[in-house]
Design a protein around this motif. Sequence first.
Motif, PDB file in Angstrom:
ATOM      1  N   PRO A 130       0.277  -1.261   0.125  1.00 46.84           N
ATOM      2  CA  PRO A 130       0.051   0.458   0.077  1.00 46.84           C
ATOM      3  C   PRO A 130       1.071   1.251  -0.340  1.00 46.84           C
ATOM      4  CG  PRO A 130      -0.802  -1.522   1.610  1.00 46.84           C
ATOM      5  CD  PRO A 130       0.541  -2.348   1.099  1.00 46.84           C
ATOM      6  N   GLU A 131       2.104   0.923   0.896  1.00 43.73           N
ATOM      7  CA  GLU A 131       2.718   1.997   0.516  1.00 43.73           C
ATOM      8  C   GLU A 131       3.394   2.595  -0.394  1.00 43.73           C
ATOM      9  OE1 GLU A 131       5.236  -1.165   1.001  1.00 43.73           O
ATOM     10  OE2 GLU A 131       3.406  -0.442   2.391  1.00 43.73           O
ATOM     11  N   ALA A 132       3.596   1.842  -1.571  1.00 43.28           N
ATOM     12  CA  ALA A 132       4.225   2.389  -2.920  1.00 43.28           C
ATOM     13  C   ALA A 132       3.298   2.036  -3.578  1.00 43.28           C
ATOM     14  CB  ALA A 132       5.136   0.970  -3.370  1.00 43.28           C
ATOM     15  N   ARG A 133       1.890   2.356  -3.415  1.00 45.27           N
ATOM     16  CA  ARG A 133       0.826   2.994  -4.162  1.00 45.27           C
ATOM     17  C   ARG A 133       0.661   4.362  -5.124  1.00 45.27           C
ATOM     18  NH1 ARG A 133      -2.459  -1.215  -2.028  1.00 45.27           N
ATOM     19  NH2 ARG A 133      -1.964  -3.516  -3.296  1.00 45.27           N
ATOM     20  N   PRO A 134       0.723   4.826  -6.232  1.00 39.40           N
ATOM     21  CA  PRO A 134       0.889   6.165  -5.941  1.00 39.40           C
ATOM     22  C   PRO A 134      -1.123   6.342  -5.620  1.00 39.40           C
ATOM     23  CG  PRO A 134       0.186   5.264  -8.429  1.00 39.40           C
ATOM     24  CD  PRO A 134       0.845   4.188  -7.249  1.00 39.40           C
ATOM     25  N   ARG A 135      -0.809   7.874  -4.979  1.00 40.95           N
ATOM     26  CA  ARG A 135      -2.304   8.227  -4.684  1.00 40.95           C
ATOM     27  C   ARG A 135      -2.222   9.714  -5.363  1.00 40.95           C
ATOM     28  NH1 ARG A 135      -5.634   6.784  -0.628  1.00 40.95           N
ATOM     29  NH2 ARG A 135      -5.975   9.002  -0.658  1.00 40.95           N
ATOM     30  N   TRP A 136      -3.754   9.925  -5.318  1.00 36.74           N
ATOM     31  CA  TRP A 136      -4.096  10.850  -6.369  1.00 36.74           C
ATOM     32  C   TRP A 136      -4.742  11.817  -5.056  1.00 36.74           C
ATOM     33  CZ3 TRP A 136      -4.194   6.633  -8.597  1.00 36.74           C
ATOM     34  CH2 TRP A 136      -3.353   6.294  -9.596  1.00 36.74           C
ATOM     35  N   PRO A 137      -4.305  13.706  -5.083  1.00 35.85           N
ATOM     36  CA  PRO A 137      -5.246  13.812  -4.276  1.00 35.85           C
ATOM     37  C   PRO A 137      -6.832  14.239  -4.638  1.00 35.85           C
ATOM     38  CG  PRO A 137      -3.514  15.406  -5.312  1.00 35.85           C
ATOM     39  CD  PRO A 137      -3.976  14.220  -5.821  1.00 35.85           C
ATOM     40  N   ASP A 138      -6.971  13.759  -3.028  1.00 42.41           N
ATOM     41  CA  ASP A 138      -8.488  14.270  -2.800  1.00 42.41           C
ATOM     42  C   ASP A 138      -9.617  15.247  -2.898  1.00 42.41           C
ATOM     43  OD1 ASP A 138      -8.960  11.445  -2.282  1.00 42.41           O
ATOM     44  OD2 ASP A 138      -8.569  12.053  -0.128  1.00 42.41           O
ATOM     45  N   LYS A 139     -10.125  15.399  -4.014  1.00 40.23           N
ATOM     46  CA  LYS A 139     -11.319  16.379  -4.501  1.00 40.23           C
ATOM     47  C   LYS A 139     -12.466  16.237  -4.582  1.00 40.23           C
ATOM     48  CE  LYS A 139      -7.326  18.710  -6.145  1.00 40.23           C
ATOM     49  NZ  LYS A 139      -7.351  20.397  -5.535  1.00 40.23           N
ATOM     50  N   PRO A 140     -12.762  17.786  -4.092  1.00 41.81           N
ATOM     51  CA  PRO A 140     -14.657  17.641  -4.435  1.00 41.81           C
ATOM     52  C   PRO A 140     -15.127  16.726  -5.381  1.00 41.81           C
ATOM     53  CG  PRO A 140     -13.985  19.717  -3.952  1.00 41.81           C
ATOM     54  CD  PRO A 140     -12.768  19.252  -3.929  1.00 41.81           C
ATOM     55  N   ASP A 141     -16.307  16.434  -5.620  1.00 47.47           N
ATOM     56  CA  ASP A 141     -16.903  16.269  -6.813  1.00 47.47           C
ATOM     57  C   ASP A 141     -16.854  17.876  -7.886  1.00 47.47           C
ATOM     58  OD1 ASP A 141     -17.110  14.429  -5.591  1.00 47.47           O
ATOM     59  OD2 ASP A 141     -19.415  13.355  -6.290  1.00 47.47           O
ATOM     60  N   TYR A 142     -16.819  17.596  -8.808  1.00 49.31           N
ATOM     61  CA  TYR A 142     -17.046  18.069  -9.968  1.00 49.31           C
ATOM     62  C   TYR A 142     -17.988  18.230 -10.926  1.00 49.31           C
ATOM     63  CZ  TYR A 142     -16.491  22.345 -13.017  1.00 49.31           C
ATOM     64  OH  TYR A 142     -16.172  23.481 -13.716  1.00 49.31           O
ATOM     65  N   CYS A 143     -18.761  18.895 -10.975  1.00 45.53           N
ATOM     66  CA  CYS A 143     -20.490  17.670 -11.641  1.00 45.53           C
ATOM     67  C   CYS A 143     -20.561  16.631 -12.413  1.00 45.53           C
ATOM     68  CB  CYS A 143     -20.572  18.652 -13.387  1.00 45.53           C
ATOM     69  SG  CYS A 143     -19.938  20.849 -13.413  1.00 45.53           S
ATOM     70  N   GLY A 144     -20.691  16.217 -10.799  1.00 42.70           N
ATOM     71  CA  GLY A 144     -20.364  14.766 -10.679  1.00 42.70           C
ATOM     72  C   GLY A 144     -19.402  13.628 -10.659  1.00 42.70           C
ATOM     73  N   LEU A 145     -18.280  15.086 -11.288  1.00 47.02           N
ATOM     74  CA  LEU A 145     -16.873  13.899 -11.650  1.00 47.02           C
ATOM     75  C   LEU A 145     -16.227  13.840 -10.493  1.00 47.02           C
ATOM     76  CD1 LEU A 145     -16.028  14.963 -14.954  1.00 47.02           C
ATOM     77  CD2 LEU A 145     -17.047  13.289 -14.469  1.00 47.02           C
ATOM     78  N   ARG A 146     -15.932  12.430 -10.142  1.00 46.30           N
ATOM     79  CA  ARG A 146     -14.613  12.518  -9.184  1.00 46.30           C
ATOM     80  C   ARG A 146     -13.539  11.342  -8.635  1.00 46.30           C
ATOM     81  NH1 ARG A 146     -14.405   8.349  -4.790  1.00 46.30           N
ATOM     82  NH2 ARG A 146     -16.247   7.814  -5.633  1.00 46.30           N
ATOM     83  N   VAL A 147     -12.219  11.999  -8.869  1.00 51.82           N
ATOM     84  CA  VAL A 147     -11.219  11.542  -8.881  1.00 51.82           C
ATOM     85  C   VAL A 147     -10.716  10.561  -7.814  1.00 51.82           C
ATOM     86  CG1 VAL A 147      -8.308  11.270  -9.430  1.00 51.82           C
ATOM     87  CG2 VAL A 147     -10.170  13.293 -10.259  1.00 51.82           C
ATOM     88  N   GLY A 152      -6.909   6.177  -8.392  1.00 51.64           N
ATOM     89  CA  GLY A 152      -7.008   7.085  -9.697  1.00 51.64           C
ATOM     90  C   GLY A 152      -8.261   6.882 -10.775  1.00 51.64           C
ATOM     91  N   ALA A 153      -9.367   6.147 -10.785  1.00 55.33           N
ATOM     92  CA  ALA A 153     -10.162   5.963 -10.995  1.00 55.33           C
ATOM     93  C   ALA A 153     -11.002   7.183 -10.936  1.00 55.33           C
ATOM     94  CB  ALA A 153     -11.551   4.821 -10.905  1.00 55.33           C
ATOM     95  N   VAL A 154     -11.571   7.529 -12.564  1.00 60.46           N
ATOM     96  CA  VAL A 154     -12.698   8.633 -11.998  1.00 60.46           C
ATOM     97  C   VAL A 154     -13.951   8.131 -12.020  1.00 60.46           C
ATOM     98  CG1 VAL A 154     -13.753  11.083 -13.313  1.00 60.46           C
ATOM     99  CG2 VAL A 154     -11.001  10.261 -13.736  1.00 60.46           C
ATOM    100  N   TYR A 155     -15.136   9.076 -11.605  1.00 60.06           N
ATOM    101  CA  TYR A 155     -16.200   7.990 -11.117  1.00 60.06           C
ATOM    102  C   TYR A 155     -17.253   9.367 -11.411  1.00 60.06           C
ATOM    103  CZ  TYR A 155     -15.150   3.998  -8.547  1.00 60.06           C
ATOM    104  OH  TYR A 155     -14.253   2.758  -7.926  1.00 60.06           O
ATOM    105  N   TYR A 156     -18.405   9.288 -11.962  1.00 64.57           N
ATOM    106  CA  TYR A 156     -19.438   9.282 -12.917  1.00 64.57           C
ATOM    107  C   TYR A 156     -20.583   8.541 -12.115  1.00 64.57           C
ATOM    108  CZ  TYR A 156     -22.875  12.454 -15.121  1.00 64.57           C
ATOM    109  OH  TYR A 156     -24.214  13.687 -15.640  1.00 64.57           O
ATOM    110  N   GLY A 157     -21.376   9.860 -11.307  1.00 63.44           N
ATOM    111  CA  GLY A 157     -22.662   9.459 -10.801  1.00 63.44           C
ATOM    112  C   GLY A 157     -22.621   8.096 -10.259  1.00 63.44           C
ATOM    113  N   GLY A 158     -21.366   7.975  -9.379  1.00 61.14           N
ATOM    114  CA  GLY A 158     -21.508   6.580  -8.671  1.00 61.14           C
ATOM    115  C   GLY A 158     -20.479   5.639  -9.442  1.00 61.14           C
ATOM    116  N   GLN A 159     -20.829   5.876 -10.820  1.00 63.74           N
ATOM    117  CA  GLN A 159     -20.444   4.129 -11.966  1.00 63.74           C
ATOM    118  C   GLN A 159     -18.629   4.977 -12.002  1.00 63.74           C
ATOM    119  OE1 GLN A 159     -21.660   1.662 -12.132  1.00 63.74           O
ATOM    120  NE2 GLN A 159     -23.424   2.257 -10.783  1.00 63.74           N
ATOM    121  N   PRO A 160     -17.970   3.965 -12.232  1.00 63.77           N
ATOM    122  CA  PRO A 160     -15.886   4.487 -13.393  1.00 63.77           C
ATOM    123  C   PRO A 160     -16.611   4.811 -14.391  1.00 63.77           C
ATOM    124  CG  PRO A 160     -17.135   2.397 -12.015  1.00 63.77           C
ATOM    125  CD  PRO A 160     -17.497   2.823 -11.552  1.00 63.77           C
ATOM    126  N   LEU A 161     -15.360   5.655 -15.015  1.00 64.90           N
ATOM    127  CA  LEU A 161     -16.013   5.837 -16.676  1.00 64.90           C
ATOM    128  C   LEU A 161     -14.952   5.158 -16.760  1.00 64.90           C
ATOM    129  CD1 LEU A 161     -15.709   9.709 -16.082  1.00 64.90           C
ATOM    130  CD2 LEU A 161     -17.780   8.143 -16.943  1.00 64.90           C
TER     131      LEU A 161
END
Length: 235
Positions: A130-147, A152-161
């Motif tokens: 776990p310590e070697a895996r990259p992490r992406w900054p936590d950001k609030p949803d933007y227009c329903g898109l969430r990283v 590192g997956a991007v979700y829209y409406g709760g489903q991964p794109l």
Amino acid sequence: MKLLLIEDNLQLQTSLRRSLERRGMAVALCGDGRLALSAWRAQAPDLVLLDLSLPGLDGLQLLGQARAAGLRTPVIILTARGTVGDRILGLNQGADDYLPKPFDLDELEARVRALVRRTAPSAPSIEPGPEARPRWPDKPDYCGLRVDGESGAVYYGGQPLELPPRELALLRTLLSKPGHAIAKDRLFEQVFPGESEVQYDAIEVVVYRLRKKIAHTPTQIVTLRGLGYLIKAQP
């Protein structure tokens, strides 16, 4: 390294074959679009060099048929058609790279070796902790898109794109500063890390593809001439 050169110009066939074989590559030839698919299957090459203007069957049609038939051999298009639109058509049909004629043989050799290197099967690796895996900054949803910061997956409406790695990297980078322009060179570094052989304009193709993939979301990617790109809410 085995190459299949699909090119109808006999003079170019001969000169390219001679030059590439001097550089340690084995080159098989095919000059007819109708016969090329059979030659492709028979040769089992490491890479295909494909001209677009072929007799019998256009190179783009041939490429589409090859991909539909399950042939995953990496392909570099060699053609005099040099517009961005032509590059997009070729890449959308399944090409991996694009080199307009006339081209430098040293550049062609570098692209061939880099593409074969990138697409060669890699040895299995140990799953990092776990310590070697990259992490992406936590950001609030933007227009329903969430990283997702963990995967590192991007979700829209709760489903991964469902996005290929390059389009996913582009979207993550744009979502790091929604509503703000991100320079083209920074986007290129994020989408093509360490790939010095890739043409700078290739980022335009990835942007074009991503626009289509997120057209169903309430966002749009805006081109800012001289500045870069930004993602923002649709009006």
